[in-house]
Structures are given as C-alpha cells and as structure tokens.
Design an enzyme around this catalytic site. Sequence first.
Site, short mmCIF file in Angstrom:
data_model
loop_
_atom_site.label_atom_id
_atom_site.label_comp_id
_atom_site.label_asym_id
_atom_site.label_seq_id
_atom_site.Cartn_x
_atom_site.Cartn_y
_atom_site.Cartn_z
N SER A 251 41.86 39.49 -5.76
CA SER A 251 41.07 39.40 -6.99
C SER A 251 41.89 39.85 -8.20
O SER A 251 42.56 40.89 -8.16
CB SER A 251 39.82 40.27 -6.84
OG SER A 251 39.01 40.18 -7.99
N GLY B 187 44.63 34.40 -3.12
CA GLY B 187 45.28 35.61 -3.59
C GLY B 187 44.22 36.66 -3.88
O GLY B 187 43.03 36.34 -3.97
N ASP C 170 36.27 30.03 -7.02
CA ASP C 170 35.80 31.30 -6.46
C ASP C 170 35.40 31.19 -4.99
O ASP C 170 35.99 31.82 -4.13
CB ASP C 170 34.64 31.87 -7.28
CG ASP C 170 34.31 33.28 -6.84
OD1 ASP C 170 35.25 34.08 -6.64
OD2 ASP C 170 33.12 33.60 -6.68
N GLY D 256 44.88 35.82 -10.89
CA GLY D 256 44.95 34.70 -11.83
C GLY D 256 44.69 33.34 -11.21
O GLY D 256 45.18 32.31 -11.71
N LYS D 257 43.90 33.31 -10.14
CA LYS D 257 43.62 32.02 -9.47
C LYS D 257 42.84 31.08 -10.38
O LYS D 257 43.20 29.90 -10.53
CB LYS D 257 42.82 32.29 -8.17
CG LYS D 257 43.56 33.12 -7.15
CD LYS D 257 42.76 33.29 -5.88
CE LYS D 257 41.48 34.05 -6.08
NZ LYS D 257 41.69 35.45 -6.53
N SER D 258 41.76 31.57 -10.98
CA SER D 258 40.93 30.71 -11.83
C SER D 258 41.69 30.26 -13.07
O SER D 258 41.58 29.10 -13.50
CB SER D 258 39.64 31.44 -12.22
OG SER D 258 38.84 31.67 -11.10
N HIS E 239 37.26 32.43 0.14
CA HIS E 239 37.55 32.78 -1.24
C HIS E 239 38.78 32.00 -1.72
O HIS E 239 39.76 31.87 -1.00
CB HIS E 239 37.83 34.28 -1.34
CG HIS E 239 37.92 34.79 -2.75
ND1 HIS E 239 36.89 34.65 -3.66
CD2 HIS E 239 38.91 35.44 -3.40
CE1 HIS E 239 37.25 35.19 -4.80
NE2 HIS E 239 38.48 35.68 -4.68
N ARG F 121 63.66 31.13 -0.58
CA ARG F 121 64.32 30.50 -1.73
C ARG F 121 64.78 29.09 -1.43
O ARG F 121 65.09 28.32 -2.34
CB ARG F 121 65.51 31.36 -2.17
CG ARG F 121 65.11 32.78 -2.57
CD ARG F 121 66.27 33.56 -3.12
NE ARG F 121 66.78 32.99 -4.36
CZ ARG F 121 67.79 33.50 -5.05
NH1 ARG F 121 68.40 34.58 -4.62
NH2 ARG F 121 68.20 32.92 -6.17
#
Length: 312
Positions: free
Chosen positions: A155, A153, A177, A158-160, A138, A243
């Site tokens: 579902s 990450g 996807d 905000g990957k797409s 995925h 960081r």
Amino acid sequence: MKIIEIKEIVNRLQLNVFSGEEYLSRTVSSSEISRPGLELTGYFNYYPHDRIQLFGRKEITFVEKMTPEERSIIFKKLCREDTPCIVIARGYEPPEELVFRANKTKIPIIASTIPTSRLSGIISNFLESELAVRTSIHGVLVEVYGLGVLIQGHSGIGKSETGLELIMKGHRLIADDRVDIYQQDERTIIGEAPEILEHLMEIRGVGIVDVMNLFGVSSVRNSTEISLVVDLHEWSAEKKYDRLGSDTESILLANVPVPKITIPVSTGRNVAAIIEVAAMNFRARTMGYDATKKFEGNLAKLIQKNSESGEQ
C-alpha cells in the site's frame, strides 16, 4: 454453487425464445452442454438432465424419422423438472411433441440460426465465465498494448498513480484496488473489477474518479486475460535486481502460474514507461524474440573475437 437464469443467457447472447417465455426464470448451475444422442434411442441411464439440452442437425433429423408416438415417449423422458432449457440450433423448428412436452414441464425452448458446434461453444464459454468461482486480490489491472498487466505492491507504493498514467498514455483500465480473478482454463486467468468498483479509481489526495467519464469509453474494459504481473518494490541498494532479464519468475493466481517481473521504484523512475517497455518486451518474447539471448550471443562473439585477436 453459483446459478444463472436462462433469461440472462438469452439476453446476453441475443438468442430467440421459441416458446415458454414465461419460464425464463429457470436457472442452470452447470457450464456443460448436453447433446442428446443415446437418449434419443431410449437409453437414459446416464442422462445429464440438469444441463442445457442442445439439438442440432443430427438430433433433429434423427427424431424426424421416428413416429409421433416414439417422439412423445422420448421427449417425456427428456424433459425433466430440473432441465434448464432446450436450445435448437441452425434455425430448425422443434418437433411438435417436444414443444408440447416442454410446455407441460415449463421448460423454455430457445432458438438460434448459429451452427450447432459454434453455438455450443458460445453458450459453454459464457456459462464458464459466469459460473466460475471468483477470488479477490489486491492490485491494479490495466491493458497495455493488448496485454493484461496486473500491478501489485504494498500500500502506498503508487499502483493507482501508475495505472492512471498508463490510462493517460492511451491504455485501458480494468480494475483498481481490488481485482476479481477466475480460471478460464488450465492456462488462462481472467481479471475483472468488482461491480461496485467498475471503471472507478481511488487517487490519494483527489478521491474517487470515474475513468470512463473523464477519459472516454476507450479508456476502460470490463475484463481481460492476465498475461503479466508487475511487482513494485521500493528501491534498495542492498537488494540485487535482475538486469539482464534472464531470471524467470512466476506467481500463482487461482492455481495458474503467471509470469512476474519485479520493478524497483525510486524518485525519478518513470514506472509507467517501464511497464510499457516490459509489456512490449514480454510480447516480443512470446513471438520468439529474446533480447537477453541476443545480448548473450553478442557477448559470446565478442569474447571469441578477442580470444582470436590475442592468439594472433
């Protein structure tokens, strides 16, 4: 066990068919190429007859010194029922006895003007790619500044949408996807889109979009090496994030470790821009430039300077 037809090898690699065009439906299941050496002397104890047989300058000039009867005997043993095809490199013409025996056993003879070693590598690389076992994972795979970046990450993170913003910035989509991955060698993982999802993205609230149709051919690519994994996490004040960039993480993809960074996602953070910087920083590190080490060096110099000032 995966197989591939000789016809597809001929078409994809733009090779020529010398004889046996009607037998191109024969298949091969091994990515290894055989160059008959000892076999031409009559030693067939460990002959890999189920592989593509490649003839180059050494093989052709050797059989030219044989009598027609000797060639007939050798080629009869060489051409087996399960031999996929015979490839002749460097533009050489196959011996008549080989053509006769190949036609008898319905084996196609393929011709090319490419040098033997180079041709062997081209065919072998193609077969390794096509016959490799695929694993579906995925994520969204994009090419950012020439680097394959796999965005992962949970579902709805905000990957797409991040992938779409990267495409609008001029980068390229490989898969959305679902990403099919396979191991090219001990250190390299290749990612590509499943055929049904090729060049397509799903954007919640909009639906399926055709990236190539909307943004042009330069916005997509069929496959790429996965160089970096970006894991998107929802921002949490309780979690400690790297960081300085000194923590080195990796994730196993098809048993190959791939560098991984974690990016916290919160309102107002431009994740696409951060991924662009991450890709550039990763490339700089591979070229020997490490900003973290520079910072640590500057810090050490400052501490030493303050220490010397205090002593005075």
